[in-house]
Design a protein around this motif. Sequence first.
Motif, PDB file in Angstrom:
ATOM      1  N   SER A 116      51.883 106.680  26.943  1.00  0.00           N
ATOM      2  CA  SER A 116      50.975 107.422  25.965  1.00  0.00           C
ATOM      3  C   SER A 116      52.033 108.407  25.058  1.00  0.00           C
ATOM      4  CB  SER A 116      50.005 108.217  26.508  1.00  0.00           C
ATOM      5  OG  SER A 116      49.153 107.362  27.178  1.00  0.00           O
ATOM      6  N   GLU A 117      52.633 109.022  26.262  1.00  0.00           N
ATOM      7  CA  GLU A 117      53.692 109.961  25.676  1.00  0.00           C
ATOM      8  C   GLU A 117      54.689 109.516  24.845  1.00  0.00           C
ATOM      9  OE1 GLU A 117      56.318 113.666  28.015  1.00  0.00           O
ATOM     10  OE2 GLU A 117      54.516 112.620  29.160  1.00  0.00           O
TER      11      GLU A 117
ATOM     12  N   THR B  85      44.421 101.316  29.177  1.00  0.00           N
ATOM     13  CA  THR B  85      45.434 101.998  29.651  1.00  0.00           C
ATOM     14  C   THR B  85      45.317 102.139  31.279  1.00  0.00           C
ATOM     15  OG1 THR B  85      44.195 104.205  29.487  1.00  0.00           O
ATOM     16  CG2 THR B  85      45.544 103.654  27.610  1.00  0.00           C
ATOM     17  N   GLU B  86      46.395 102.372  31.767  1.00  0.00           N
ATOM     18  CA  GLU B  86      46.326 102.728  33.136  1.00  0.00           C
ATOM     19  C   GLU B  86      47.055 103.534  33.923  1.00  0.00           C
ATOM     20  OE1 GLU B  86      47.167  99.035  35.146  1.00  0.00           O
ATOM     21  OE2 GLU B  86      49.150  99.229  34.940  1.00  0.00           O
ATOM     22  N   PHE B  87      46.775 104.246  35.080  1.00  0.00           N
ATOM     23  CA  PHE B  87      47.510 105.399  35.297  1.00  0.00           C
ATOM     24  C   PHE B  87      48.598 104.784  36.276  1.00  0.00           C
ATOM     25  CE2 PHE B  87      47.966 108.153  38.983  1.00  0.00           C
ATOM     26  CZ  PHE B  87      48.569 109.411  38.357  1.00  0.00           C
TER      27      PHE B  87
ATOM     28  N   TYR C 112      51.283 106.253  38.964  1.00  0.00           N
ATOM     29  CA  TYR C 112      51.951 107.514  39.984  1.00  0.00           C
ATOM     30  C   TYR C 112      53.352 107.447  39.809  1.00  0.00           C
ATOM     31  CZ  TYR C 112      52.788 110.971  43.472  1.00  0.00           C
ATOM     32  OH  TYR C 112      53.083 112.044  44.070  1.00  0.00           O
TER      33      TYR C 112
ATOM     34  N   PRO D 170      53.924 110.620  37.216  1.00  0.00           N
ATOM     35  CA  PRO D 170      52.912 110.135  36.582  1.00  0.00           C
ATOM     36  C   PRO D 170      52.757 109.731  35.153  1.00  0.00           C
ATOM     37  CG  PRO D 170      51.903 111.907  37.507  1.00  0.00           C
ATOM     38  CD  PRO D 170      53.319 111.947  37.844  1.00  0.00           C
ATOM     39  N   VAL D 171      52.400 108.674  34.656  1.00  0.00           N
ATOM     40  CA  VAL D 171      52.444 108.187  33.197  1.00  0.00           C
ATOM     41  C   VAL D 171      50.862 107.464  32.982  1.00  0.00           C
ATOM     42  CG1 VAL D 171      54.858 108.175  32.704  1.00  0.00           C
ATOM     43  CG2 VAL D 171      53.731 106.017  33.927  1.00  0.00           C
ATOM     44  N   ILE D 172      50.591 107.269  31.739  1.00  0.00           N
ATOM     45  CA  ILE D 172      49.536 106.549  31.405  1.00  0.00           C
ATOM     46  C   ILE D 172      50.113 105.391  30.447  1.00  0.00           C
ATOM     47  CG2 ILE D 172      47.247 106.332  29.881  1.00  0.00           C
ATOM     48  CD1 ILE D 172      46.895 108.200  32.104  1.00  0.00           C
TER      49      ILE D 172
END
Lengths: 348, 348
Positions: free
Chosen positions: B153-154, B231-233, B235, B240-242
């Motif tokens: 996402s970032e 989307t998924e998380f 770790y 951590p990122v989405i």
Amino acid sequence: MRTSLKTFSLVLLALCFFISCKESTTIEPVSPNQLSSDEQIIDHLPSWNDSEAKKNIIAYVEDVTDRNSVNYVEVQDRIATFDNDGTLWSEQPAYFQLFFALDRIKAMAGEHPEWKNKQPYKAVLEDDMETIMASGNQGLIQLIMTTHAGMTSEEFDETVKNWIKTAKHPTKNVTYDQLVYQPMLELLEYLRANNFKTFIVSGGGIEFMRAIVQEVYKIPSEQIIGSSIKTEFDYNNGNPVIKRLPELDFIDDKEGKPVGINKFIGKKPIFAAGNSDGDLQMLQWTASNSKKNFELYIHHTDEIREWAYDKESHVGKLDKGIAEANEKGWTIVDMKNDWKVIYPFELK
Amino acid sequence: MRTSLKTFSLVLLALCFFISCKESTTIEPVSPNQLSSDEQIIDHLPSWNDSEAKKNIIAYVEDVTDRNSVNYVEVQDRIATFDNDGTLWSEQPAYFQLFFALDRIKAMAGEHPEWKNKQPYKAVLEDDMETIMASGNQGLIQLIMTTHAGMTSEEFDETVKNWIKTAKHPTKNVTYDQLVYQPMLELLEYLRANNFKTFIVSGGGIEFMRAIVQEVYKIPSEQIIGSSIKTEFDYNNGNPVIKRLPELDFIDDKEGKPVGINKFIGKKPIFAAGNSDGDLQMLQWTASNSKKNFELYIHHTDEIREWAYDKESHVGKLDKGIAEANEKGWTIVDMKNDWKVIYPFELK
């Protein structure tokens, strides 16, 4: 530090109540004049003992709201997310939403004579918890869908609102909305007084929570995020409704929490509070914020006033979470020792 | 998936329209003095002519915010929802998000030498719209997913922010964020000054919009609702990122708009604005509010300053919507006659 008149009054009221509270340590009555003239004695968290948890919270909030601090955070980024079950209200001996489902099955049974001989409904009608649990995920989902789908959002909202007014907790014998944590109500209010935007991010049903907790926590529906079932719009000949469908849409738990936060809020929180391993990913996500952040775990340690449970519990299991909290220096609330009261009714 | 097909048909049709567009317009500057005219009192909507649309809006807002009115609406229920494409900014000759996708394919081509010989990428690189169209839904989905998924996402946020800074509209020759409607910026501000909470409810991508429009409209990310991919998380070893996945999650268009409003906001709006048949269900939903409500349709009638289109257009088609607006007495903005300026840069 800004203190609104409303907060001020609440604090005063809470302080007054304290004097008569049997669990409280001795607190001197404080006049309004004294409070306004000397900031040091304004207690924003009067139901919290002056232990480390409270000190950590206050030090953090004062730091990120101080324009002269290198850790200052702009108002629009002051996002605080709270789990609900076990963090803002109790969750034992089972999630309150499950009691709602069981109560609904009983209320609906008149229209479903076939349930007397059909599992898992039969077990619910006979208060046979063992058989209910033995029905597994499939049985529980069936009970949830029967009671949460098949009506409009408006009808569901009304049903939940009627239930919360009358249904009593099986052992505490009060309505469920009385089983919220007074210290957490104060924390929510304290954060909002410091221009934090407070959100609920819970595994509980989004529309179930919205029907109940807006008044209790002073959090508007658009700041309540939860699990959901699918819905659809029906024009309904000019009287449009949203119909609730018996199909899962989103599970706002574990890895789902950062996903839900990203979807609904679109910003990483700087403050997050939870009580179980289901909240760990939300706390990890918050901890990865480049801005100074705060992670809070509620540890259920009070078997007298509430319940004591952690890694062995089937509800609100806290195992990995507490290990990571210890490792990373997150703040852990020991309910027995850090909180003067648990529920608002103890103040009376 | 039925809804995805619909959306991609829209994209497809938008592309068709895009190919044939060659127009460019010159815009006369209007001075602020001309706008403020001779009014003694503060004009909250200075870019609106004093025609019926403006009068209707002001009369409505004054009524529901008047504590002595039977139509008074409490602050927490003052929810206003706005479509984005064609309602807050332009959408011709194609949705701006589509230009983003095509620009991205070109920007990413260096890392994908195979695209020179692989459709539909080859066609994009060669500006060969006919071949892109011939690739059908499958080709278009491939282009969208290639440019909108497969990153965090970032990273996506940063990519969109970089794009909006530099990319120019093909005929207006300004950055896309300059093509917002000045009168609508004033309307958003006017509503907020009257304690309305303003939301965007758009068929556009939620994270695409959030990267761009928060600054422009002064609407925070948590009040922007749109279409989304899954989307998924992750770790990611403590960082951590989405992650954005190449799978549709939710289409916030037509029947999806009331569904999105119910999910994200949990309250029925009292004010809604749109410009196409894709907004009709949102307006119907708002019109079904038991509180006094207001429905606004923007009619694109200005072929000189903006574009003129409605029921024959492949982008922002307005046919059923305007019929229902006329039948029910909803307010219709005639852009040519009701607005003194279209874009903020005309004020300079």
